[in-house]
Design a protein around this motif. Sequence first.
Motif, PDB file in Angstrom:
ATOM      1  N   CYS A   1      42.496  46.964  41.361  1.00 37.44           N
ATOM      2  CA  CYS A   1      42.657  45.937  40.651  1.00 37.44           C
ATOM      3  C   CYS A   1      41.880  44.654  41.009  1.00 37.44           C
ATOM      4  O   CYS A   1      41.881  44.438  42.315  1.00 37.44           O
ATOM      5  CB  CYS A   1      44.226  45.537  40.547  1.00 37.44           C
ATOM      6  N   TYR A   2      41.122  44.001  40.131  1.00 35.82           N
ATOM      7  CA  TYR A   2      40.356  42.717  40.529  1.00 35.82           C
ATOM      8  C   TYR A   2      41.140  41.597  40.111  1.00 35.82           C
ATOM      9  O   TYR A   2      41.178  41.644  38.794  1.00 35.82           O
ATOM     10  CB  TYR A   2      38.868  43.079  40.171  1.00 35.82           C
ATOM     11  N   ARG A   3      41.060  40.495  40.838  1.00 36.08           N
ATOM     12  CA  ARG A   3      41.702  39.397  40.422  1.00 36.08           C
ATOM     13  C   ARG A   3      41.275  38.100  41.393  1.00 36.08           C
ATOM     14  O   ARG A   3      40.597  37.981  42.267  1.00 36.08           O
ATOM     15  CB  ARG A   3      43.252  39.332  40.424  1.00 36.08           C
TER      16      ARG A   3
ATOM     17  N   PRO B   1      35.643  23.577  41.893  1.00 42.60           N
ATOM     18  CA  PRO B   1      35.401  24.095  40.207  1.00 42.60           C
ATOM     19  C   PRO B   1      33.957  24.860  40.341  1.00 42.60           C
ATOM     20  O   PRO B   1      33.956  25.377  39.215  1.00 42.60           O
ATOM     21  CB  PRO B   1      35.350  22.440  39.736  1.00 42.60           C
ATOM     22  N   VAL B   2      33.120  24.751  41.251  1.00 37.52           N
ATOM     23  CA  VAL B   2      31.917  25.518  41.210  1.00 37.52           C
ATOM     24  C   VAL B   2      31.939  26.628  42.073  1.00 37.52           C
ATOM     25  O   VAL B   2      30.941  26.939  42.709  1.00 37.52           O
ATOM     26  CB  VAL B   2      30.620  24.494  41.073  1.00 37.52           C
ATOM     27  N   GLY B   3      33.082  27.215  42.279  1.00 39.33           N
ATOM     28  CA  GLY B   3      33.159  28.323  43.289  1.00 39.33           C
ATOM     29  C   GLY B   3      34.163  29.394  42.914  1.00 39.33           C
ATOM     30  O   GLY B   3      34.588  29.509  41.654  1.00 39.33           O
ATOM     31  N   GLY B   4      34.793  29.880  43.664  1.00 44.95           N
ATOM     32  CA  GLY B   4      35.952  30.697  43.411  1.00 44.95           C
ATOM     33  C   GLY B   4      36.138  31.932  44.347  1.00 44.95           C
ATOM     34  O   GLY B   4      34.910  32.292  45.049  1.00 44.95           O
ATOM     35  N   VAL B   5      37.255  32.720  44.597  1.00 45.13           N
ATOM     36  CA  VAL B   5      37.466  33.747  45.479  1.00 45.13           C
ATOM     37  C   VAL B   5      38.070  34.764  44.814  1.00 45.13           C
ATOM     38  O   VAL B   5      39.067  34.704  44.059  1.00 45.13           O
ATOM     39  CB  VAL B   5      38.134  33.321  46.500  1.00 45.13           C
ATOM     40  N   PHE B   6      37.486  36.229  44.688  1.00 46.59           N
ATOM     41  CA  PHE B   6      38.077  37.058  44.025  1.00 46.59           C
ATOM     42  C   PHE B   6      38.366  38.275  45.056  1.00 46.59           C
ATOM     43  O   PHE B   6      37.677  38.361  46.104  1.00 46.59           O
ATOM     44  CB  PHE B   6      37.048  37.787  42.780  1.00 46.59           C
ATOM     45  N   VAL B   7      39.462  38.925  44.628  1.00 44.01           N
ATOM     46  CA  VAL B   7      39.700  40.062  45.695  1.00 44.01           C
ATOM     47  C   VAL B   7      39.947  41.396  44.780  1.00 44.01           C
ATOM     48  O   VAL B   7      40.239  41.459  43.499  1.00 44.01           O
ATOM     49  CB  VAL B   7      41.118  39.776  46.061  1.00 44.01           C
ATOM     50  N   ALA B   8      39.887  42.685  45.599  1.00 45.31           N
ATOM     51  CA  ALA B   8      40.041  43.907  45.092  1.00 45.31           C
ATOM     52  C   ALA B   8      41.109  44.248  45.968  1.00 45.31           C
ATOM     53  O   ALA B   8      41.228  44.349  47.308  1.00 45.31           O
ATOM     54  CB  ALA B   8      38.886  44.645  45.260  1.00 45.31           C
ATOM     55  N   ALA B   9      42.249  45.085  45.297  1.00 46.98           N
ATOM     56  CA  ALA B   9      43.486  45.545  45.768  1.00 46.98           C
ATOM     57  C   ALA B   9      43.641  46.926  45.192  1.00 46.98           C
ATOM     58  O   ALA B   9      43.450  47.214  43.918  1.00 46.98           O
ATOM     59  CB  ALA B   9      44.619  44.574  45.647  1.00 46.98           C
ATOM     60  N   LYS B  10      44.000  47.776  46.134  1.00 42.50           N
ATOM     61  CA  LYS B  10      44.471  48.942  45.616  1.00 42.50           C
ATOM     62  C   LYS B  10      45.952  49.281  46.210  1.00 42.50           C
ATOM     63  O   LYS B  10      46.250  49.344  47.404  1.00 42.50           O
ATOM     64  CB  LYS B  10      43.715  50.230  46.611  1.00 42.50           C
ATOM     65  N   GLY B  11      46.696  49.041  45.083  1.00 45.06           N
ATOM     66  CA  GLY B  11      48.294  48.832  45.271  1.00 45.06           C
ATOM     67  C   GLY B  11      48.279  47.563  45.938  1.00 45.06           C
ATOM     68  O   GLY B  11      47.941  46.407  45.535  1.00 45.06           O
TER      69      GLY B  11
ATOM     70  N   ALA C   1      31.504  45.813  41.607  1.00 47.31           N
ATOM     71  CA  ALA C   1      32.309  45.189  40.915  1.00 47.31           C
ATOM     72  C   ALA C   1      32.551  43.888  41.085  1.00 47.31           C
ATOM     73  O   ALA C   1      32.692  43.067  40.455  1.00 47.31           O
ATOM     74  CB  ALA C   1      33.642  46.034  40.809  1.00 47.31           C
ATOM     75  N   LEU C   2      32.858  43.550  42.472  1.00 40.74           N
ATOM     76  CA  LEU C   2      32.858  42.065  42.928  1.00 40.74           C
ATOM     77  C   LEU C   2      31.682  41.251  42.662  1.00 40.74           C
ATOM     78  O   LEU C   2      31.945  40.251  42.243  1.00 40.74           O
ATOM     79  CB  LEU C   2      33.176  42.169  44.590  1.00 40.74           C
ATOM     80  N   VAL C   3      30.652  41.926  42.948  1.00 40.69           N
ATOM     81  CA  VAL C   3      29.311  41.173  42.426  1.00 40.69           C
ATOM     82  C   VAL C   3      29.323  40.738  40.888  1.00 40.69           C
ATOM     83  O   VAL C   3      29.117  39.549  40.577  1.00 40.69           O
ATOM     84  CB  VAL C   3      27.949  41.954  42.906  1.00 40.69           C
ATOM     85  N   ALA C   4      29.807  41.842  40.233  1.00 40.87           N
ATOM     86  CA  ALA C   4      29.852  41.386  38.573  1.00 40.87           C
ATOM     87  C   ALA C   4      30.845  40.410  38.251  1.00 40.87           C
ATOM     88  O   ALA C   4      30.789  39.477  37.580  1.00 40.87           O
ATOM     89  CB  ALA C   4      30.362  42.819  37.822  1.00 40.87           C
ATOM     90  N   LEU C   5      31.938  40.352  39.035  1.00 47.43           N
ATOM     91  CA  LEU C   5      33.013  39.102  38.772  1.00 47.43           C
ATOM     92  C   LEU C   5      32.330  37.795  39.313  1.00 47.43           C
ATOM     93  O   LEU C   5      32.586  36.994  38.614  1.00 47.43           O
ATOM     94  CB  LEU C   5      34.301  39.401  39.683  1.00 47.43           C
ATOM     95  N   ALA C   6      31.659  38.067  40.328  1.00 44.41           N
ATOM     96  CA  ALA C   6      30.827  36.606  40.609  1.00 44.41           C
ATOM     97  C   ALA C   6      29.922  36.306  39.951  1.00 44.41           C
ATOM     98  O   ALA C   6      29.824  35.131  39.372  1.00 44.41           O
ATOM     99  CB  ALA C   6      30.140  36.938  42.208  1.00 44.41           C
ATOM    100  N   ALA C   7      29.250  37.132  39.045  1.00 43.02           N
ATOM    101  CA  ALA C   7      28.160  36.887  38.149  1.00 43.02           C
ATOM    102  C   ALA C   7      28.972  36.485  36.835  1.00 43.02           C
ATOM    103  O   ALA C   7      28.445  35.370  36.295  1.00 43.02           O
ATOM    104  CB  ALA C   7      27.419  38.138  37.724  1.00 43.02           C
ATOM    105  N   GLU C   8      29.877  36.903  36.544  1.00 41.92           N
ATOM    106  CA  GLU C   8      30.915  36.344  35.393  1.00 41.92           C
ATOM    107  C   GLU C   8      31.411  35.104  35.779  1.00 41.92           C
ATOM    108  O   GLU C   8      31.280  34.195  34.626  1.00 41.92           O
ATOM    109  CB  GLU C   8      31.985  37.398  35.105  1.00 41.92           C
TER     110      GLU C   8
END
Length: 158
Positions: free
Chosen positions: A6-8, A58-68, A100-107
């Motif tokens: 899961c990515y969020r 506001p011009v940044g962000g941190v996203f994580v990937a979790a398995k369970g 997938a994390l790079v794709a989230l960053a691109a989004e």
Amino acid sequence: MSDEVCYRQMERGQEPVVFSLIQRVFDACVAPHYSPSGVARFYAQVSETSLREKAEDPVGGVFVAAKGAVLVGMVALARGHHIALLFVAPEYQGKGIGRALVALAAERCREIDRHGKTMTVNASPNSVPFYEKADFVPASGERDDNGLRFTPMTKPMS
């Protein structure tokens, strides 16, 4: 435990867990390519506080990937177009999580600036092949900034 990743966005208060992942992956995969001064400079720039600041920027962000319940990857974006940090646990590398994390960053880049033309990253020596597979190209040769070794790379936004 679920097999699905899961990515969020990183949640407030999750900084210690994310920082722990960064430390584990950096020490295993990146630090061997750096001098002791480079390792010290990395840790002087990356902390739980800096993660919180990137998440709230506001011009940044941190996203994580979790398995369970297990955190397996993270990406931090800065300046609206720059991947500041990207780490995937060694046992999960090569499974598409980094891509997938790079794709989230691109989004997120497109949300910040719909007219942005490129994403950038300063790729550590061990990560250049990954970024090349993700369609980044070197903007110049490898640099050494007081022990921090990296190759500036760019990727056209599409």
